[in-house]
Design a protein around this motif. Sequence first.
Motif, PDB file in Angstrom:
ATOM      1  N   LYS A 105      -1.997   5.455   7.498  1.00 40.40           N
ATOM      2  CA  LYS A 105      -1.162   4.834   6.516  1.00 40.40           C
ATOM      3  C   LYS A 105      -1.734   3.595   6.059  1.00 40.40           C
ATOM      4  N   LYS A 106      -2.165   2.667   7.121  1.00 44.91           N
ATOM      5  CA  LYS A 106      -2.225   1.037   6.163  1.00 44.91           C
ATOM      6  C   LYS A 106      -3.584   1.788   6.216  1.00 44.91           C
ATOM      7  N   LEU A 107      -4.554   2.577   5.595  1.00 45.62           N
ATOM      8  CA  LEU A 107      -5.505   2.438   5.615  1.00 45.62           C
ATOM      9  C   LEU A 107      -6.268   3.289   4.237  1.00 45.62           C
ATOM     10  N   GLN A 108      -4.223   4.549   3.876  1.00 50.25           N
ATOM     11  CA  GLN A 108      -4.512   5.117   2.674  1.00 50.25           C
ATOM     12  C   GLN A 108      -4.318   4.030   1.667  1.00 50.25           C
ATOM     13  N   SER A 109      -3.187   3.214   1.951  1.00 49.74           N
ATOM     14  CA  SER A 109      -2.834   2.283   1.227  1.00 49.74           C
ATOM     15  C   SER A 109      -3.148   0.799   0.239  1.00 49.74           C
ATOM     16  N   SER A 110      -4.563   0.804   1.816  1.00 46.68           N
ATOM     17  CA  SER A 110      -5.379  -0.581   0.872  1.00 46.68           C
ATOM     18  C   SER A 110      -6.411   0.199   0.086  1.00 46.68           C
ATOM     19  N   ALA A 111      -6.744  -1.044  -0.892  1.00 46.48           N
ATOM     20  CA  ALA A 111      -6.810  -0.641  -2.211  1.00 46.48           C
ATOM     21  C   ALA A 111      -7.918   0.453  -2.315  1.00 46.48           C
ATOM     22  N   VAL A 118      -8.775 -13.633   2.750  1.00 43.63           N
ATOM     23  CA  VAL A 118      -7.585 -13.237   3.638  1.00 43.63           C
ATOM     24  C   VAL A 118      -8.088 -12.104   3.962  1.00 43.63           C
ATOM     25  N   ALA A 119      -9.053 -11.334   2.723  1.00 45.07           N
ATOM     26  CA  ALA A 119      -9.662  -9.895   3.309  1.00 45.07           C
ATOM     27  C   ALA A 119      -9.828  -9.354   4.102  1.00 45.07           C
ATOM     28  N   LEU A 120     -11.359 -10.344   5.034  1.00 45.04           N
ATOM     29  CA  LEU A 120     -11.798 -10.002   6.454  1.00 45.04           C
ATOM     30  C   LEU A 120     -10.682  -9.938   7.850  1.00 45.04           C
ATOM     31  N   SER A 121      -9.992 -10.908   7.383  1.00 47.59           N
ATOM     32  CA  SER A 121      -8.443 -11.004   8.474  1.00 47.59           C
ATOM     33  C   SER A 121      -8.002  -9.969   7.905  1.00 47.59           C
ATOM     34  N   GLU A 122      -7.635  -9.666   7.188  1.00 48.47           N
ATOM     35  CA  GLU A 122      -6.854  -7.610   7.010  1.00 48.47           C
ATOM     36  C   GLU A 122      -7.262  -6.791   7.174  1.00 48.47           C
ATOM     37  N   GLU A 123      -8.688  -6.989   7.417  1.00 51.83           N
ATOM     38  CA  GLU A 123      -9.828  -5.768   7.616  1.00 51.83           C
ATOM     39  C   GLU A 123      -9.297  -6.047   9.346  1.00 51.83           C
ATOM     40  N   CYS A 124      -9.610  -7.055   9.380  1.00 53.48           N
ATOM     41  CA  CYS A 124     -10.486  -7.584  11.098  1.00 53.48           C
ATOM     42  C   CYS A 124      -8.605  -6.559  11.608  1.00 53.48           C
ATOM     43  N   GLU A 125      -8.112  -6.935  11.410  1.00 52.18           N
ATOM     44  CA  GLU A 125      -6.321  -6.363  12.127  1.00 52.18           C
ATOM     45  C   GLU A 125      -6.509  -4.568  11.632  1.00 52.18           C
ATOM     46  N   LEU A 126      -6.844  -4.644  10.596  1.00 51.18           N
ATOM     47  CA  LEU A 126      -7.164  -2.918  10.734  1.00 51.18           C
ATOM     48  C   LEU A 126      -8.191  -1.640  11.414  1.00 51.18           C
ATOM     49  N   SER A 141      -8.948  -3.298  14.476  1.00 48.84           N
ATOM     50  CA  SER A 141      -8.443  -3.498  15.595  1.00 48.84           C
ATOM     51  C   SER A 141      -6.950  -2.668  16.021  1.00 48.84           C
ATOM     52  N   LEU A 142      -6.383  -1.884  14.648  1.00 52.28           N
ATOM     53  CA  LEU A 142      -5.788  -0.793  15.124  1.00 52.28           C
ATOM     54  C   LEU A 142      -5.923   0.342  15.320  1.00 52.28           C
ATOM     55  N   VAL A 143      -7.310   0.532  14.574  1.00 54.00           N
ATOM     56  CA  VAL A 143      -7.861   1.543  14.521  1.00 54.00           C
ATOM     57  C   VAL A 143      -8.409   1.544  16.507  1.00 54.00           C
ATOM     58  N   PHE A 144      -9.269   1.249  16.761  1.00 50.87           N
ATOM     59  CA  PHE A 144      -9.421  -0.165  17.847  1.00 50.87           C
ATOM     60  C   PHE A 144      -9.118   0.741  19.402  1.00 50.87           C
ATOM     61  N   ARG A 145      -7.554   0.018  18.904  1.00 54.59           N
ATOM     62  CA  ARG A 145      -6.261   0.828  19.535  1.00 54.59           C
ATOM     63  C   ARG A 145      -5.844   2.040  19.811  1.00 54.59           C
ATOM     64  N   ALA A 146      -6.285   2.353  19.138  1.00 58.09           N
ATOM     65  CA  ALA A 146      -5.687   3.984  18.818  1.00 58.09           C
ATOM     66  C   ALA A 146      -6.970   5.278  19.582  1.00 58.09           C
ATOM     67  N   GLU A 147      -8.226   4.870  18.843  1.00 61.35           N
ATOM     68  CA  GLU A 147      -9.034   4.933  19.828  1.00 61.35           C
ATOM     69  C   GLU A 147      -9.249   4.837  21.291  1.00 61.35           C
ATOM     70  N   ARG A 148      -9.124   3.810  22.072  1.00 60.94           N
ATOM     71  CA  ARG A 148      -9.055   3.290  23.876  1.00 60.94           C
ATOM     72  C   ARG A 148      -8.198   4.052  24.391  1.00 60.94           C
ATOM     73  N   CYS A 149      -6.709   4.566  23.534  1.00 58.99           N
ATOM     74  CA  CYS A 149      -5.373   5.236  24.383  1.00 58.99           C
ATOM     75  C   CYS A 149      -5.667   6.674  24.250  1.00 58.99           C
ATOM     76  N   PHE A 150      -6.620   7.200  22.789  1.00 58.22           N
ATOM     77  CA  PHE A 150      -6.735   8.610  23.243  1.00 58.22           C
ATOM     78  C   PHE A 150      -7.859   8.374  24.336  1.00 58.22           C
ATOM     79  N   TYR A 151      -8.728   7.553  24.327  1.00 60.05           N
ATOM     80  CA  TYR A 151      -9.904   8.024  25.640  1.00 60.05           C
ATOM     81  C   TYR A 151      -9.343   7.445  27.338  1.00 60.05           C
ATOM     82  N   LEU A 152      -8.482   6.533  27.174  1.00 59.58           N
ATOM     83  CA  LEU A 152      -7.930   6.634  28.440  1.00 59.58           C
ATOM     84  C   LEU A 152      -6.929   7.387  28.974  1.00 59.58           C
ATOM     85  N   ALA A 153      -6.181   7.817  27.978  1.00 63.63           N
ATOM     86  CA  ALA A 153      -5.183   8.908  28.098  1.00 63.63           C
ATOM     87  C   ALA A 153      -6.245  10.759  29.104  1.00 63.63           C
TER      88      ALA A 153
END
Length: 607
Positions: free
Chosen positions: A474-480, A424-432, A434-446
Amino acid sequence: MAKGDDVAGMEIDQNSSALDQISNPKFSINGASLSFLLQLLKSAQMQHGLRFGDYARYRRYCTARLRRLYKSLKFTHGRGKYTKRAISSSTVTEVRFLHLVLYAAERAWSHAMEKKTLPDGPNARQRIYLIGRLRKAVKWATQFQELCAIKGDSRTSLEAEAYASYMKGSLLFEQDEHWDIALKCFKSARAVYEELGKYGDLENQVLCRERVEELEPSIRYCLHKVGESNIKTSELVQIGEMEGPALDLFKAKLEAVMAEARSQQAASLTEFHWLGHRFPVSNAKIRVAILKAQELEKDTNGPGADSVPAEKKLAIFDKIFAAYSEARSCIRNDLANTGNSESIKDDLSGLDKAIGAVLGERTIERNQLLVQIAKNKLSKVRDDKNEKVTKPEELVRLYDLLLQNATDLSDLVSSGRDRKPEEVALSEECELKSLVFRAERCFYLAKSYSLAGKRVEAYVLFCRARSLADDALKKLQSSANADQVAIKELKMLYNDCRSNICIEHATGVMEEEKAPENLSEKVSSISLTGNYKKLEKLLMENLENYESAVGDPTTKSTPYISVFPPAFQAVLRNPVIMDLAYNSIDFPLLENRMKKDKKSLLSRFWG
């Protein structure tokens, strides 16, 4: 009187020594005092295949070279029936006869190395043939040494001795016997090249130093086999990372030693641990493949991983992928051959899933390394004009791959029914991720839209990237177990998005303000004849003078060759004649000359 006799005796001695030099000339290997044996061989090897490890191409070159030498020297072995013609000291009247023996040795050696470097390694029959070719190379090298001792100058004779010693050592090294004699041969060759490296020009000194470094691993391995050195396996691996044609035999021997060591360690690997699961490993091939991958992972994730160059890390990742793919192939073969035992099938399926998940994690790490390399190239100022430019679109493509990798890994981990907390922890890490990768991808697309001059699209995409980076932060700072490096990178991304938003907004406003002025300038510069330079600058109008009309090749300037499209020119037309008498002419009737249709009997009645 006695003094006159002494002078006459000295003249006779000088004449006899001159006659000896004429009757028994000394040759340098390439016909010139500044070209030596090592330089000749290194140049031929690098130009004809060995730069890329292509021994077959080098062997073909040696064969063609020998054919040309035999024909040019008129030293062929008969026209119809083969007649052997031996090369002796009396035969050698020029340096090309020494080339015959040298290239014969090189051809035999390259043929042996071609068999040695086969993808799956030489089998028993090929190994026998390999050793036979090495024996032939030793025979030609020994003959070359003997001829150079008689016909060559002192330096050529010394280099030929080192060459023959290296060939003898290579044969014994491949035969796995007489390690003390092989050690003596390699040490003799090293001593010669160390002495020769002290003299000559700079190029010769560098070549001799490289040759000494190539011989050093073979010497250390011979010492290890003799028992005079307690070298560790890890040190052997580090030595095997060196490059050079002289090290290919050592690398093949090292691979065999490492495979033997892994097979011995594989007996202790009975289980594979992954996210709280324990899967039994019974197949020896699977054990060896997993051990090989785990040893390679230490170079990418170990304590000294930061000092490893990026290109070397990419090569290590390729080897890791090959090892895990081999393990998965063996697992699937075992699954196909397993009977109706459900427990064994479950264990093999779980092991396949675990190795697939590890392979997915390493794929993400490799693609992140590619992203880091691309970012460094993007931010670096180009010094070389031929250096390839990294565009933001390439980073967008890499982040697309990372998003796909993270999705595949999350789906694979979430596919089981009884999921453990680690999964479960690995699955949540993959989702996090993915969110970081989406932000980076959007930045370089811009970034790519900004470079294309599309301010509105770039502005919207930078705003979207800032929003995604804020959510991920926010999600990364709230993680353990928050990754401080990732948090720092996200903060930098967030600040970059804010600054680029302001830049795009300001640039868009400026362009909008200047739009009417630019439009009026462009309209005023419109011309039907085109906006060209003066007529004397056009190539077609200035053919008598040598002046470039293309411009600087490094800049994107318009070539002024001729006016295009060409201007309109007045041309002559044929006169238009109005035929007024046509309507007043009475033409004769031609009905009597026309053929009449013959009607049948029935057509007369029903006409």
